[in-house]
Design an enzyme around this catalytic site. Structure first.
Site, mmCIF file in Angstrom:
data_model
loop_
_atom_site.group_PDB
_atom_site.id
_atom_site.type_symbol
_atom_site.label_atom_id
_atom_site.label_comp_id
_atom_site.label_asym_id
_atom_site.label_seq_id
_atom_site.Cartn_x
_atom_site.Cartn_y
_atom_site.Cartn_z
ATOM 1 N N HIS A 62 0.300 4.222 -2.628
ATOM 2 C CA HIS A 62 0.025 5.610 -2.236
ATOM 3 C C HIS A 62 1.160 6.547 -2.637
ATOM 4 O O HIS A 62 0.941 7.735 -2.861
ATOM 5 C CB HIS A 62 -0.278 5.692 -0.734
ATOM 6 C CG HIS A 62 -1.695 5.324 -0.410
ATOM 7 N ND1 HIS A 62 -2.344 5.725 0.730
ATOM 8 C CD2 HIS A 62 -2.596 4.591 -1.102
ATOM 9 C CE1 HIS A 62 -3.599 5.247 0.724
ATOM 10 N NE2 HIS A 62 -3.766 4.551 -0.375
ATOM 11 N N HIS B 67 -6.300 -6.205 -1.964
ATOM 12 C CA HIS B 67 -7.092 -6.286 -0.729
ATOM 13 C C HIS B 67 -7.297 -7.724 -0.269
ATOM 14 O O HIS B 67 -8.015 -7.973 0.695
ATOM 15 C CB HIS B 67 -8.437 -5.561 -0.911
ATOM 16 C CG HIS B 67 -8.295 -4.072 -0.980
ATOM 17 N ND1 HIS B 67 -9.349 -3.219 -1.176
ATOM 18 C CD2 HIS B 67 -7.194 -3.273 -0.864
ATOM 19 C CE1 HIS B 67 -8.916 -1.962 -1.183
ATOM 20 N NE2 HIS B 67 -7.616 -1.975 -0.999
ATOM 21 N N ARG C 1 0.828 -1.224 0.000
ATOM 22 C CA ARG C 1 0.000 0.000 0.000
ATOM 23 C C ARG C 1 0.859 1.270 0.000
ATOM 24 O O ARG C 1 0.495 2.279 -0.607
ATOM 25 C CB ARG C 1 -0.953 -0.029 1.198
ATOM 26 C CG ARG C 1 -1.969 1.112 1.200
ATOM 27 C CD ARG C 1 -3.129 0.798 2.142
ATOM 28 N NE ARG C 1 -4.137 1.855 2.164
ATOM 29 C CZ ARG C 1 -4.315 2.710 3.192
ATOM 30 N NH1 ARG C 1 -3.530 2.633 4.263
ATOM 31 N NH2 ARG C 1 -5.251 3.615 3.140
ATOM 32 N N ASN D 129 -3.823 8.617 5.032
ATOM 33 C CA ASN D 129 -2.613 7.834 5.283
ATOM 34 C C ASN D 129 -2.322 7.581 6.757
ATOM 35 O O ASN D 129 -1.626 6.627 7.110
ATOM 36 C CB ASN D 129 -1.407 8.555 4.667
ATOM 37 C CG ASN D 129 -1.369 8.437 3.156
ATOM 38 O OD1 ASN D 129 -1.842 7.454 2.586
ATOM 39 N ND2 ASN D 129 -0.809 9.440 2.499
HETATM 40 C C1 HEM Z 1 -9.362 0.725 -6.033
HETATM 41 C C2 HEM Z 1 -9.260 1.719 -5.171
HETATM 42 C C3 HEM Z 1 -8.828 1.491 -3.766
HETATM 43 C C4 HEM Z 1 -9.477 1.904 -2.663
HETATM 44 C C5 HEM Z 1 -10.753 2.712 -2.617
HETATM 45 C C6 HEM Z 1 -8.738 1.432 -1.523
HETATM 46 C C7 HEM Z 1 -9.087 1.665 -0.219
HETATM 47 C C8 HEM Z 1 -8.460 1.078 0.873
HETATM 48 C C9 HEM Z 1 -8.855 1.279 2.227
HETATM 49 C C10 HEM Z 1 -9.996 2.167 2.698
HETATM 50 C C11 HEM Z 1 -8.035 0.548 3.000
HETATM 51 C C12 HEM Z 1 -8.058 0.431 4.518
HETATM 52 C C13 HEM Z 1 -7.370 1.628 5.147
HETATM 53 C C14 HEM Z 1 -7.535 1.588 6.634
HETATM 54 O O1 HEM Z 1 -8.537 2.125 7.114
HETATM 55 O O2 HEM Z 1 -6.704 0.985 7.328
HETATM 56 C C15 HEM Z 1 -7.118 -0.131 2.136
HETATM 57 C C16 HEM Z 1 -6.136 -0.988 2.554
HETATM 58 C C17 HEM Z 1 -5.242 -1.600 1.704
HETATM 59 N N1 HEM Z 1 -5.111 -1.351 0.353
HETATM 60 FE FE1 HEM Z 1 -6.402 -0.351 -0.816
HETATM 61 N N2 HEM Z 1 -7.652 0.742 -1.962
HETATM 62 C C18 HEM Z 1 -7.661 0.752 -3.321
HETATM 63 C C19 HEM Z 1 -6.712 0.222 -4.161
HETATM 64 C C20 HEM Z 1 -5.580 -0.424 -3.714
HETATM 65 C C21 HEM Z 1 -4.468 -0.758 -4.551
HETATM 66 C C22 HEM Z 1 -4.316 -0.390 -6.021
HETATM 67 C C23 HEM Z 1 -3.564 -1.408 -3.768
HETATM 68 C C24 HEM Z 1 -2.217 -1.971 -4.120
HETATM 69 C C25 HEM Z 1 -1.912 -2.461 -5.286
HETATM 70 C C26 HEM Z 1 -4.138 -1.487 -2.444
HETATM 71 C C27 HEM Z 1 -3.585 -2.119 -1.384
HETATM 72 C C28 HEM Z 1 -4.085 -2.109 -0.103
HETATM 73 C C29 HEM Z 1 -3.553 -2.925 0.970
HETATM 74 C C30 HEM Z 1 -2.443 -3.953 0.845
HETATM 75 C C31 HEM Z 1 -4.275 -2.594 2.106
HETATM 76 C C32 HEM Z 1 -4.044 -3.122 3.526
HETATM 77 C C33 HEM Z 1 -2.996 -2.240 4.179
HETATM 78 C C34 HEM Z 1 -2.498 -2.739 5.533
HETATM 79 O O3 HEM Z 1 -2.938 -3.771 6.010
HETATM 80 O O4 HEM Z 1 -1.629 -2.057 6.104
HETATM 81 N N3 HEM Z 1 -5.338 -0.853 -2.447
HETATM 82 N N4 HEM Z 1 -7.395 0.228 0.838
#
Ligand code: HEM
Ligand SMILES: *[C@@H]1O[C@H](CO)[C@@H](O)[C@H](O)[C@H]1NC(C)=O
Ligand SMILES: *[C@@H]1O[C@H](CO)[C@@H](O)[C@H](O)[C@H]1NC(C)=O
Ligand SMILES: *[C@@H]1O[C@H](CO)[C@@H](O)[C@H](O)[C@H]1NC(C)=O
Ligand SMILES: *[C@@H]1O[C@H](CO)[C@@H](O)[C@H](O)[C@H]1NC(C)=O
Ligand SMILES: *[C@@H]1O[C@H](CO)[C@@H](O)[C@H](O)[C@H]1NC(C)=O
Ligand SMILES: *[C@@H]1O[C@H](CO)[C@@H](O)[C@H](O)[C@H]1NC(C)=O
Ligand SMILES: *[C@@H]1O[C@H](CO)[C@@H](O)[C@H](O)[C@H]1NC(C)=O
Ligand SMILES: *[C@@H]1O[C@H](CO)[C@@H](O)[C@H](O)[C@H]1NC(C)=O
Length: 357
Positions: free
Chosen positions: A72, A200, A68, A101
């Protein structure tokens, strides 16, 4: 004197030639290369892998965090490690302090550990932006079976982290159209958006990212009532404490890079409104179904899309710098500028001539 001015003229020609050569890569279309450090720091990728493997062994969630971080980073001002800056020289707010973030991003200390190891082997050589790209790849490799890809490298680090721009990061309340257009802004297709959302399959989310919006989904019938009941039981009643509590995004296999994410969506088990949107649009739904049916297909496309995401507006050539501390821009004294580096090359081992010229 005569010899001095002719050597000065020679120096000028050399400088101009060298500057032209330096600018060539930036002037021609910015190009990253696999094996960029093979001559200057042959162990660069192994060193990053070592730091990532050690971190993920003690906390599997860091693999998600590192993927992530790279995402970002790339979505704001290109892949230039702007997300890692903890302070801007002009005091303006940095990306990592913004609500999109903070507190959700994690893995900064893994990047710092890799940076420290790299400084021992090849000081000032590997950019923080490339560390992020390698670390994301290694995280994919460590969590997914048979997934590996070569990372084109040669990114250089930016000097500004624009906190204001984090509002353009895709958020959990986006509709299908909003998701598609946010990725299109970065030259990523609707299919690549669905493909990359498969990240995800790893990691966690904080209550503020889903619980309130999901009450509307409950009324719409787009979230499983049993799932929402579980989430309601998990999230605190006091909204100020929403950021204290997290849940896994892929509730079936949260530390494995698999296609379970796509299998959960049609069952109304997508955690975020944005995840659920992928099955509410016929075109996007077709991709979801294809990836749910064929994990190999998704992994192939995921690897290709990760590489493409990593190529968003890189700084190359003479643009940017190699940050010595990923959290702060180099101070002028600590950063050998391109011209200072050139003078080093042009006067090997001789300080006197320069002092008199
Ligand atoms: C399509 C649009 C996307 C949206 C709306 C989105 C939104 C989110 C949100 C809301 C979270 C949780 C944040 C929190 O409250 O802790 C999250 C976590 C995460 N996202 Fe996305 N995301 C998107 C695309 C992506 C992309 C493109 C990637 C990487 C290629 C990604 C990888 C991750 C990962 C790995 C997590 C978990 C992070 C952790 O456990 O520390 N996301 N995302
Ligand atoms: C990681 O990548 C290597 C190739 O360098 C591959 O042999 C290995 O199977 C991958 N690891 C996993 C868990 O897939
Ligand atoms: C951040 O981006 C906005 C929008 O493009 C721009 O107006 C602003 O000047 C930028 N801030 C910095 C510090 O670069
Ligand atoms: C699905 O999303 C695409 C891209 O935003 C859009 O062009 C299309 O109209 C949407 N289809 C439906 C049925 O909403
Ligand atoms: C945009 O994506 C297309 C398709 O992947 C690619 O051919 C093209 O080079 C990309 N353009 C830029 C500016 O990155
Ligand atoms: C999403 O929408 C809900 C209202 O349904 C709101 O409470 C929440 O703050 C919004 N989340 C974000 C991140 O904008
Ligand atoms: C809600 O949580 C905040 C932060 O923990 C606390 O300061 C506040 O007193 C709590 N409010 C209520 C009504 O319990
Ligand atoms: C799954 O996708 C892979 C990679 O594109 C392809 O080779 C394979 O034939 C597909 N499997 C099925 C059952 O369609
Ligand atoms: C990097 O900079 C940060 C912020 O100034 C500082 O806290 C940290 O100790 C520095 N790291 C190293 C290895 O010098």
């Amino acid at each position: 004197m005569a010899s001095n001015s002719s050597s000065l003229a020679g120096l000028a020609v050399l400088l101009i030639t060298a500057v032209l050569c330096l600018q060539l890569p930036a002037a021609s279309h910015a190009q990253l290369q696999v094996g960029f450090y093979s001559a200057t720091c042959p162990d660069a990728e192994a060193i990053v892998q070592q730091a990532v493997a050690a971190a993920v062994a003690s906390n599997a969630g860091l693999a998600a965090g590192l993927i992530r971080l790279h995402f970002h980073d790339c979505f704001i001002n290109g892949c230039d490690a702007s997300v890692l800056l903890s302070v801007n020289p002009d005091g303006s707010e940095v990306e990592r302090d913004r609500p999109q973030n903070n507190p959700s991003l994690r893995g900064f200390e893994v990047v710092d550990a890799a940076r420290a190891l790299l400084e021992q082997s090849c000081p000032g050589t590997v950019s923080c932006a490339d560390i992020l790209a390698f670390a994301a790849r290694d995280s994919v490799n460590l969590t997914g079976t048979d997934v590996f890809y070569q990372v084109p490298a040669g990114r250089r680090d930016g000097s500004v982290s624009n906190g204001t721009l984090t509002t353009t990061l895709p958020g959990p309340n986006l509709t299908a159209d909003g998701l598609v257009s946010g990725f299109a802004d970065r030259n990523l297709s609707a299919e690549e958006m669905v493909v990359l959302s498969g990240a995800h399959t790893l990691g966690r989310s904080h209550c503020n990212s889903f619980i309130v919006r999901n009450r509307e989904r409950l009324a719409d019938g787009t979230v499983s009532p049993a799932y929402q009941a579980l989430l309601e039981a998990l999230c605190p009643a006091n909204t100020s404490q929403f950021t204290d509590v997290t849940t896994e995004i892929d509730l079936s296999t949260p530390t494995v890079l698999d296609n379970a994410y796509y299998k959960l969506l049609p069952l109304n088990l997508g955690l975020h409104f944005s995840d659920d949107q992928l099955v509410r649009n016929g075109t996007l739904r077709a991709s979801v179904d294809a990836f749910a049916a064929n994990e190999t297909l998704w992994k192939e496309k995921f690897v290709a899309a990760m590489i493409k995401m990593g190529e968003i507006s890189p700084k190359t050539g003479a643009d940017g710098e190699i940050r010595l501390n990923c959290s702060i821009v180099n101070t002028p004294a600590a950063s050998p500028s391109a011209s200072a580096g050139l003078i080093e090359v042009l006067r090997p081992g001789s300080g006197d001539e320069v002092a008199t010229s």
